[in-house]
Design a protein around this motif. Structure first.
Motif: not given
Ligand code: GDP
Ligand code: MN
Length: 356
Positions: A5, A40, A45-49, A54, A87-89, A94, A117-118, A194
């Protein structure tokens, strides 16, 4: 190759796509972080959330333990060597945004969804926006995207997004550029939350600057699917491609292409084994050698060395023919390693152990 990423976001940023402010953490160096921060795991790979990769950290007291936990966390066979701190957004919405190659139409295509999103995979296939891209239709595509996402006020921003990501895709010889989530922030900014990017290994010759974690060291070994279940070793580009195709045609997922080449020796084949075992899901290795300049006995020595030196080597299904075949069989038999008469037999045997 798949970029991490943070590697993909560096490219996106250079291409003019807004990304959150961030910094990379290694086990040795933790920079000063402003809280709250999103940490993060940088695995390819995806699906980390959904798998705990994350984490939002609000309190300084939690930082160290979360960092240690993320470095130790195994995500579907991968543990990270880096983390991305961002930084937290303040997320208002999404979306899903990607640029792909549509193989059926031979077009580069924009694919988007209003629910990103996820949970993006829960969306009905028919509800995605598909828009074929050309070198000069970013404005039309951006307008269409704004309408589809119901963001009329963001039409110019989305036109820029399409133009910048399209140029980024072409200039970097990408095969996939996926932004999920594409974030609309509470203060109405569009940002890449992401990014998943895959670049064409075969284009490496014109990108001397490619230095990513997954950059191929040579073109004889190409990763096809990190999550593939069958690894392949063959000699000659034609036979190596045919072997990969045969694995796929037999309903299994090839992890790699490997042409060990005419001058294959024990050391180079052993190196190939070492790379293969870094894939998390490989359940068998299919070895298909038709030896001319390559010598079967050299390949056999490498197989024997691999069995002695590499723990947890998956089962090997071996078909050898050609130069020094008899000597190879003698060497392998002495080590209780059997060979099979044909690639078909290797695939049938691989299928028995392939559970994916
Ligand atoms: P993935 O699961 O591997 O695709 O990882 P992502 O980077 O897409 O993160 C998964 C989820 O975490 C996102 O869909 C967001 O809901 C949440 N997330 C990621 N970054 C942020 C951020 O900066 N702020 C907030 N509030 N949520 C985040
Ligand atoms: Mn994502």
């Amino acid at each position: 190759m798949k970029l991490l990423e943070h590697e993909a976001k560096t490219i996106l940023k250079a291409a003019g796509v807004p990304v959150p402010r961030g910094t990379v953490i290694t086990p040795q160096t933790t920079p000063e972080l402003t809280l709250p921060v999103v940490l993060k795991s940088q695995v390819p790979i995806g699906g980390r959330g959904k798998l705990g990769g994350v984490v939002v950290v609000e309190e300084a007291a939690e930082l160290e333990s979360v960092i240690n936990r993320l470095f130790a966390l195994d995500i579907r066979g991968y543990t990270p060597t880096t983390l991305l701190a961002e930084e937290k957004l303040a997320i208002h919405n999404e979306y899903y945004f990607s640029i792909v190659i549509n193989k059926a139409t031979a077009n580069i295509e924009l694919v988007a969804h209003r629910n990103g999103g996820v949970e993006v995979e829960a969306n009905d296939h028919a509800s995605f926006l598909h828009f074929p891209l050309t070198t000069n239709n970013a404005e039309a595509a951006g307008e269409q995207l704004a309408e589809y996402l119901d963001l009329p006020g963001q039409s110019f921003v989305l036109q820029d997004l399409v133009e910048n990501t399209y140029n980024c895709f072409v200039q970097n010889d990408a095969t996939l550029l996926e932004i999920n989530p594409l974030v609309l922030t509470a203060d109405n900014k569009i940002m890449a939350g992401d990014c998943k990017m895959e670049l064409d290994d075969a284009a490496a010759f014109r990108h001397a600057d490619w230095q990513f974690e997954d950059t191929p060291r040579d073109t004889n070994f190409v990763t096809l699917d990190h999550d593939g279940t069958i690894a392949t070793i063959a000699n000659g580009a034609g036979l190596a491609m045919a072997t990969v195709d045969a694995v796929a045609a037999a309903g299994m997922t090839p992890a790699n292409f490997l042409d060990v080449g005419g001058g294959a020796n024990t050391a180079s084949v052993l190196t190939a084994f070492e790379r293969i075992i870094t894939y998390p899901n490989v359940q068998a290795i299919v070895i298909n050698i038709f030896a001319g300049i390559t010598r079967c006995d050299e390949v056999a020595r490498a197989i024997i060395a691999a069995r002695q030196q590499i723990d947890d080597l998956p089962p090997l299904f071996i078909r050898l023919a050609g130069t020094n075949f008899e000597e190879a069989v003698t060497l392998l038999t002495a080590e209780n390693i059997t060979t099979l008469a044909s690639l078909e037999e290797c695939l049938a045997a691989a299928k028995e152990v392939n559970h994916a």
